[in-house]
Design a protein around this motif. Structure first.
Motif, mmCIF file in Angstrom:
data_model
loop_
_atom_site.group_PDB
_atom_site.id
_atom_site.type_symbol
_atom_site.label_atom_id
_atom_site.label_comp_id
_atom_site.label_asym_id
_atom_site.label_seq_id
_atom_site.Cartn_x
_atom_site.Cartn_y
_atom_site.Cartn_z
ATOM 1 N N LEU A 81 23.297 -22.725 -6.062
ATOM 2 C CA LEU A 81 21.930 -23.216 -6.161
ATOM 3 C C LEU A 81 21.065 -22.668 -5.038
ATOM 4 O O LEU A 81 19.901 -22.311 -5.237
ATOM 5 C CB LEU A 81 21.934 -24.747 -6.155
ATOM 6 N N GLU A 82 21.620 -22.600 -3.811
ATOM 7 C CA GLU A 82 20.863 -22.053 -2.695
ATOM 8 C C GLU A 82 20.536 -20.581 -2.908
ATOM 9 O O GLU A 82 19.432 -20.116 -2.591
ATOM 10 C CB GLU A 82 21.654 -22.243 -1.397
ATOM 11 N N ARG A 83 21.482 -19.828 -3.462
ATOM 12 C CA ARG A 83 21.200 -18.413 -3.717
ATOM 13 C C ARG A 83 20.140 -18.230 -4.795
ATOM 14 O O ARG A 83 19.341 -17.289 -4.758
ATOM 15 C CB ARG A 83 22.491 -17.720 -4.148
ATOM 16 N N ALA A 84 20.121 -19.168 -5.765
ATOM 17 C CA ALA A 84 19.133 -19.028 -6.839
ATOM 18 C C ALA A 84 17.734 -19.399 -6.385
ATOM 19 O O ALA A 84 16.740 -18.806 -6.831
ATOM 20 C CB ALA A 84 19.542 -19.892 -8.032
ATOM 21 N N THR A 85 17.624 -20.403 -5.499
ATOM 22 C CA THR A 85 16.302 -20.870 -5.063
ATOM 23 C C THR A 85 15.786 -20.152 -3.833
ATOM 24 O O THR A 85 14.644 -20.368 -3.432
ATOM 25 C CB THR A 85 16.367 -22.376 -4.777
ATOM 26 N N ALA A 86 16.599 -19.358 -3.193
ATOM 27 C CA ALA A 86 16.143 -18.666 -1.981
ATOM 28 C C ALA A 86 15.074 -17.636 -2.342
ATOM 29 O O ALA A 86 15.114 -17.007 -3.403
ATOM 30 C CB ALA A 86 17.323 -17.988 -1.287
ATOM 31 N N SER A 87 14.081 -17.460 -1.424
ATOM 32 C CA SER A 87 12.998 -16.479 -1.656
ATOM 33 C C SER A 87 13.551 -15.076 -1.510
ATOM 34 O O SER A 87 14.309 -14.785 -0.574
ATOM 35 C CB SER A 87 11.859 -16.694 -0.652
#
Length: 307
Positions: free
Chosen positions: A274-280
């Motif tokens: 999830l963090e990789r998907a939402t990171a800018s």
């Protein structure tokens, strides 16, 4: 309204026990009770066993029959059978017969993936040792070869001949084959009956047991077989635990799969995804196209002179 509905549903469950029993998982079904025929056989065999014991203690006509057969000495009238029957009576000994039957039952365990056959044999041998051993110690009867007084019952003299262990063991050990049989049960029952009868008659022929010893041995062995269904819930429970322990041990030796990973590890992986998907997204470097080189300078370039 909700409270009234819950109370009505509770009353329906109490009033209809058959529905509640049908909702139970199939693995927890109760063991079937003994049939009427089974109870009659158990009671009648117990009466026969007790009658033989009382007849021996009271020095009845059965004791007179014991002495008459002992005085007849069958091994002297038919000496040609003595050598063969000396070996044949080994089929009633607990050690050799249990080893032979255990090999077949071990094969059944491997084929059915269950320890029930060997557990049934173990429970039957424990019941046999406890029941027959207690009567042997309690009576202390001497055998025909060690008898002192003609016509006496020869009890309380430190012996261990009553009831016949060979006969009872032959009935139980070979009867287990018929008890566990699925397709050849009648054949197994005939074989078990023949082994129990022939081994008992052989001990009388050889003069190692009285007739009443054999009668009591037949009854004692039959009682053990008739009592086995009462221990089926314990046998089934032990079999389930052994199978569960074996499956857990095999599961522990295997390489852990994705499905067997702990929950905290799967949640951590989901959080990282999830963090990789939402990171800018990071700004990419601008790839400037280099200017084309001036190829005319090569014409004015001085070349080294190689001599």
């Amino acid at each position: 309204m909700r409270n009234q509905r819950s109370q009505v549903a509770l009353l329906e469950r109490v009033e209809r026990p058959e529905q509640r029993s049908s909702e139970q998982p199939p693995g927890r079904e109760r063991w079937r009770p003994l049939s009427r025929t089974h109870k009659i056989l158990f009671a009648s065999t117990t009466v026969v066993y007790a009658t033989v014991i009382v007849a021996v203690f009271t020095t009845s006509r059965l004791v007179e029959l014991d002495w008459a057969v002992m005085a007849f000495k069958p091994y002297q009238h038919w000496p040609a059978l003595e050598t063969f029957l000396n070996y044949y009576v080994i089929a009633g000994q607990r050690g050799p017969s249990a080893i032979v039957v255990s090999i077949w039952l071990a094969w059944r365990c491997w084929r059915t993936k269950s320890m029930r056959p060997l557990l049934v044999l173990g429970v039957s041998l424990v019941l046999l040792n406890m029941s027959v051993g207690a009567v042997k110690i309690g009576t202390g009867r001497l055998g025909p070869h060690y008898a002192h007084v003609y016509g006496s019952n020869e009890i309380f003299l430190g012996g261990g001949i009553f009831p016949s262990g060979h006969t009872a063991n032959a009935v139980v050990t070979w009867g287990i084959l018929a008890y566990l049989a699925t397709s050849w049960r009648r054949t197994g029952a005939v074989l078990a009956g023949w082994m129990g009868f022939s081994v008992g008659a052989t001990t009388v022929y050889l003069g190692t047991h009285w007739v009443t010893d054999v009668l009591a041995g037949w009854a004692a062995g039959a009682l053990v077989l008739l009592a086995l269904p009462l221990f089926e819930p314990i046998i089934t429970s032990a079999d389930d635990r052994l199978r569960q322990a074996w499956s857990e041990r095999r599961r522990g030796t295997r390489k852990p799969s994705r499905a067997s990973e702990p929950a905290w590890l799967s949640r951590r992986e989901e959080q990282q995804a999830l963090e990789r998907a939402t990171a800018s997204p990071k700004p990419r470097r601008s790839m400037a196209v280099p200017a084309p080189r001036d190829l005319n300078h090569r014409a004015h370039r001085t070349l080294p002179v190689v001599s």
